[in-house]
Design a protein around this motif. Structure first.
Motif, PDB file in Angstrom:
ATOM      1  N   THR A 179      -8.598   9.165   4.296  1.00  0.00           N
ATOM      2  CA  THR A 179      -7.330   8.275   4.061  1.00  0.00           C
ATOM      3  C   THR A 179      -6.674   8.362   5.485  1.00  0.00           C
ATOM      4  N   PHE A 199      -7.905  -0.341   3.456  1.00  0.00           N
ATOM      5  CA  PHE A 199      -6.422  -0.683   3.160  1.00  0.00           C
ATOM      6  C   PHE A 199      -6.355  -2.286   3.803  1.00  0.00           C
ATOM      7  N   THR A 200      -7.011  -2.940   4.529  1.00  0.00           N
ATOM      8  CA  THR A 200      -6.750  -4.311   4.671  1.00  0.00           C
ATOM      9  C   THR A 200      -7.797  -5.134   4.058  1.00  0.00           C
ATOM     10  N   VAL A 247       0.772  -1.118  -0.089  1.00  0.00           N
ATOM     11  CA  VAL A 247      -0.103  -0.261   0.022  1.00  0.00           C
ATOM     12  C   VAL A 247       0.975   1.131  -0.162  1.00  0.00           C
ATOM     13  N   SER A 301       0.591   5.500   0.232  1.00  0.00           N
ATOM     14  CA  SER A 301      -0.507   6.540   0.479  1.00  0.00           C
ATOM     15  C   SER A 301       0.109   8.034   0.426  1.00  0.00           C
ATOM     16  N   LEU A 316       2.712  -0.961   4.414  1.00  0.00           N
ATOM     17  CA  LEU A 316       2.346   0.257   4.139  1.00  0.00           C
ATOM     18  C   LEU A 316       3.477   1.380   4.095  1.00  0.00           C
ATOM     19  N   ALA A 356      -3.234   5.191  -2.836  1.00  0.00           N
ATOM     20  CA  ALA A 356      -4.213   6.211  -2.244  1.00  0.00           C
ATOM     21  C   ALA A 356      -3.856   7.643  -2.666  1.00  0.00           C
ATOM     22  N   GLN A 362      -7.787   5.754   7.487  1.00  0.00           N
ATOM     23  CA  GLN A 362      -7.669   4.374   6.789  1.00  0.00           C
ATOM     24  C   GLN A 362      -6.068   3.890   7.291  1.00  0.00           C
ATOM     25  N   LYS A 381      -6.905   4.636  -5.405  1.00  0.00           N
ATOM     26  CA  LYS A 381      -7.987   5.114  -4.724  1.00  0.00           C
ATOM     27  C   LYS A 381      -8.113   6.735  -4.409  1.00  0.00           C
ATOM     28  N   TYR A 398       3.728   5.357   3.515  1.00  0.00           N
ATOM     29  CA  TYR A 398       2.834   6.580   3.483  1.00  0.00           C
ATOM     30  C   TYR A 398       3.309   7.859   3.870  1.00  0.00           C
ATOM     31  N   LEU A 422      -1.789  -1.058  -3.814  1.00  0.00           N
ATOM     32  CA  LEU A 422      -2.775  -0.321  -3.591  1.00  0.00           C
ATOM     33  C   LEU A 422      -2.298   1.203  -3.381  1.00  0.00           C
ATOM     34  N   PRO A 424       0.074  -7.079   3.786  1.00  0.00           N
ATOM     35  CA  PRO A 424       0.465  -5.770   3.444  1.00  0.00           C
ATOM     36  C   PRO A 424       1.285  -5.109   4.165  1.00  0.00           C
TER      37      PRO A 424
END
Length: 475
Positions: free
Chosen positions: A290, A441-442, A281, A283, A337, A385, A293, A431, A339, A383, A335
């Motif tokens: 967000t 996110f999950t 992920v 972001s 992340l 964002a 999230q 997204k 960000y 993914l 996953p």
């Protein structure tokens, strides 16, 4: 260039960012249209076999106005060359733009080009479109809490300027009156199709649009409180050369196309191939949705933050993020992340030091570099964002086309694409910052697993049927 391939598109859409394009494509697929999303204006030799709609994803929401107009007109010419019956200019359901544009100027340019070529278009496609001298503005997406009443845009139960969008790092929205907002972006008349008229049905709505047209109103903001209002609007505007808005209108239009005999029933328009590879992920969005999230994810999985101020000093944070991800992606325990999402105060501090454009560019470049590197190393489920972040990532990966799958949450589907160096397709979710539930996110990866496992089962059944039929033919 080679001659354009023969094709008759029902809908040609021009989206001002990548997540918005996917949002619209998602709703078109859910409403039964075979939809292809392309990144930028494609080459003329792109095959459009069994495609009802093409969504051209641009990065024109926050760029200079002249660039947005030029890119949008290029997309229009490509779509019209393929016989698109109707053009859809897609922007965000929060109408975010500046007082200079780009929504009003792009809509004006598209209308003027369509009007200049209207007679040729009518002869080529045999449609019954009205003149290209008026369009509607329908940003609402009620299922996601975006509604319009008396011309004012609400996000949930809050006016737009009190929804968090007033802190948007690129296009802060400090006025919820869309008639007033749009009037600052265009020299042409702006009017309102209100809820009371919509309640009387499509015929009344068409009549009101005609009255406004006679009064010289080019752009009509449409009140929209629920899905029924979208259905009325779609019926009233299906013959316009150009419609504009969020993806909610895209959800309602296909039913009207079917009534006209433009669409045939399609089975499984959103089927994807089985997914493979690690899950990541990225972001860059700083929206309230967000941020929630990110917080939810970090309570259950590991993540690492990127600081624009540190990125301005060196690329060391990128290398640290890559090392962080590699150590955890190999564990195959869920996953990871990375960000740059941050609260408004932190965003404002970075912008004060670096400038808004520079801060955004640093984050986009970092996340795009991380995406390109880790996909090359085996990430197969990604993914992203944020609209600007998604645009940077898609460009870095060299993505040209996206096959649209089933949705995760309203407005956000999984997609699949081919990336150089990967044998299996890359599963990719883009997204918009404000979309998705707190567990997005999950949960997104659970939804993908369910989708692709179902597709694998369907393919196995089809293969067995084909083998049986071949055996019977050979007997």
């Amino acid at each position: 260039m080679s001659s354009p391939p023969a094709a008759q598109l029902v809908l040609g859409a021009i989206a001002d960012d990548f997540t918005g394009a996917t949002d619209l494509a998602n709703n078109l697929v859910r409403s039964g249209m075979r939809t292809l999303q392309v990144i930028g204006v494609p080459e003329d030799d792109l095959a459009l076999t069994d495609v009802d709609a093409v969504v051209v994803a641009l990065k024109s929401r926050s760029c200079p106005v002249d660039d947005a107009i030029g890119d949008s007109l290029a997309a229009l010419e490509w779509l019209k060359a393929r016989g698109a019956r109707q053009i859809f200019f897609k922007y965000c359901s929060t109408f975010d733009s500046t007082d200079d544009g780009n929504i009003g100027p792009v809509a004006d340019a598209l209308l003027e080009r369509l009007r200049a070529t209207q007679q040729e278009h009518l002869r080529a496609t045999h449609t019954e479109q009205s003149g290209s001298d008026q369009t509607v503005m329908v940003p609402a997406f009620p299922i996601n809490g975006r509604t319009v009443y008396q011309g004012h845009l609400f996000v949930g139960d809050r006016l737009l300027n009190d929804s968090g969008m007033q802190h948007h790092p690129l296009n802060p929205m400090q006025d919820a009156d869309l008639v007033r907002v749009l009037a600052r972006q265009t020299p042409h008349g702006v009017g309102l199709l209100n809820r009371a008229t919509l309640a009387r049905g499509a015929e009344a709505a068409r009549g009101r649009l005609a009255e406004l047209r006679e009064a010289g109103v080019r752009h009509v903001i449409c009140d929209t409180l629920d899905e029924g209002d979208l259905d009325v609007i779609a019926a009233a505007v299906v013959d316009l050369a150009l419609v504009t808005g969020g993806s909610g209108l895209g959800q309602a239009l296909p039913a009207e196309y079917r009534k006209k005999g433009w669409l045939a029933p399609v089975e499984h328009p959103g089927r994807l191939m089985p997914s493979h590879g690690a899950a990541l992920v990225l972001s860059g969005s700083c929206s309230r949705a967000t941020l929630g999230q990110v917080e939810h994810f970090l309570a259950r999985h590991e993540g690492m933050a990127l600081d624009p101020l540190a990125l301005a000093q060196s690329d060391a944070p990128i290398e640290e993020a890559l090392a962080f991800a590699r150590a955890r992606l190999t564990a195959a325990d869920g996953p990871v992340l990375i960000y740059a999402s941050a609260a408004p105060q932190a965003v404002e501090a970075a912008q004060a030091s670096l400038g808004a454009a520079r801060a955004g560019e640093l984050v986009e470049r970092a996340l795009a570099t991380i995406a390109r590197t880790l996909v090359a190393e085996g990430v197969g489920r990604l993914l992203v964002a944020g609209g600007e972040t998604s645009g940077a990532v898609v460009s870095a990966l060299g993505v040209g086309e996206l096959r649209i799958g089933e949705q995760i949450d309203p407005g956000v589907p999984w997609t699949q694409t081919r990336v150089a160096g990967r044998e299996a397709p890359l599963s990719l979710a883009l997204k918009s910052g404000n979309f998705g539930g707190v567990d997005f996110f999950t949960r997104a990866f659970t939804v993908l697993s369910e989708q692709t496992n179902q597709s694998a089962g369907q393919q196995t059944t089809q293969q067995r049927t084909q083998q049986r039929n071949q055996g019977e033919e050979g007997a």
